[in-house]
Design a protein around this motif. Structure first.
Motif, PDB file in Angstrom:
ATOM      1  N   GLU A 115      83.075 -14.898  65.748  1.00 33.50           N
ATOM      2  CA  GLU A 115      82.479 -15.110  64.427  1.00 33.50           C
ATOM      3  C   GLU A 115      83.420 -14.683  63.306  1.00 33.50           C
ATOM      4  O   GLU A 115      83.265 -15.104  62.169  1.00 33.50           O
ATOM      5  CB  GLU A 115      81.179 -14.291  64.259  1.00 33.50           C
ATOM      6  N   SER A 122      84.794 -21.084  67.730  1.00 35.19           N
ATOM      7  CA  SER A 122      84.137 -20.958  66.423  1.00 35.19           C
ATOM      8  C   SER A 122      84.540 -22.073  65.464  1.00 35.19           C
ATOM      9  O   SER A 122      84.576 -21.880  64.256  1.00 35.19           O
ATOM     10  CB  SER A 122      84.468 -19.599  65.809  1.00 35.19           C
ATOM     11  N   LEU A 125      82.507 -22.694  62.394  1.00 38.81           N
ATOM     12  CA  LEU A 125      82.694 -21.775  61.270  1.00 38.81           C
ATOM     13  C   LEU A 125      84.048 -21.966  60.599  1.00 38.81           C
ATOM     14  O   LEU A 125      84.177 -21.840  59.391  1.00 38.81           O
ATOM     15  CB  LEU A 125      82.596 -20.321  61.747  1.00 38.81           C
TER      16      LEU A 125
END
Length: 162
Positions: A115, A122, A125
């Protein structure tokens, strides 16, 4: 007429500089391009093209936080040889760095941090990771290990080099 001659001279000078710079960038020594492949100690010789691709991707994706192998967000953990070797699992080889870029963990290997750290895991993101292939990751890992070979005393040390 004098300006025209100066313009031609300057153009030829810059064209020569570009040609010399380009050929130098593609003539990296085999010794520096020979990097550890895995924890077992096997090695692989990265091609000049792979190192250059790795450099470009590193500069595009990684250098905001890892310029020169230094880690802006945690100066205690760098991309230097010793820090990569002492990580759990060791990250001082192609397989280890690629594994980290796929699934990043804390330095002790106990907690996933995808994260917070760009990775293929990820990509939702960190959108710039969406088009990064496993070959791209291998090239970036090869570039990092090449830099360790080329600049063992300065790669990853940031402002604290001796």
């Amino acid at each position: 007429m004098k300006r025209f001659i100066l313009l031609i001279t300057a153009t030829l000078f810059f064209a020569f500089q570009i040609a010399v710079g380009s050929s130098a960038a593609l003539d990296l020594s085999k010794e520096l391009r020979t990097v550890p492949s895995n924890e077992a100690g096997d090695t692989v010789v990265m091609s000049n093209k792979e190192i250059v691709k790795g450099l470009r991707l590193f500069n595009t994706v990684c250098s905001q936080c890892h310029k020169g192998g230094y880690t802006k967000t945690d100066p205690n953990v760098t991309l230097g040889a010793e820090d990569l070797e002492l990580a759990t699992p060791p990250r001082d080889n192609l397989d280890g760095i690629i594994d980290y870029m796929n699934n990043p963990t804390t330095y002790d290997g106990e907690t996933e941090i995808y994260e917070f750290h760009p990775s293929t895991k990820s990509a939702d993101l960190f959108v710039y990771m969406r088009n990064v292939s496993q070959d791209d990751l291998r090239n970036v890992a090869g570039y990092i290990l090449y830099e360790i070979n080329q600049r063992p005393d300065t790669w990853g040390c940031g402002k604290v080099c001796n």
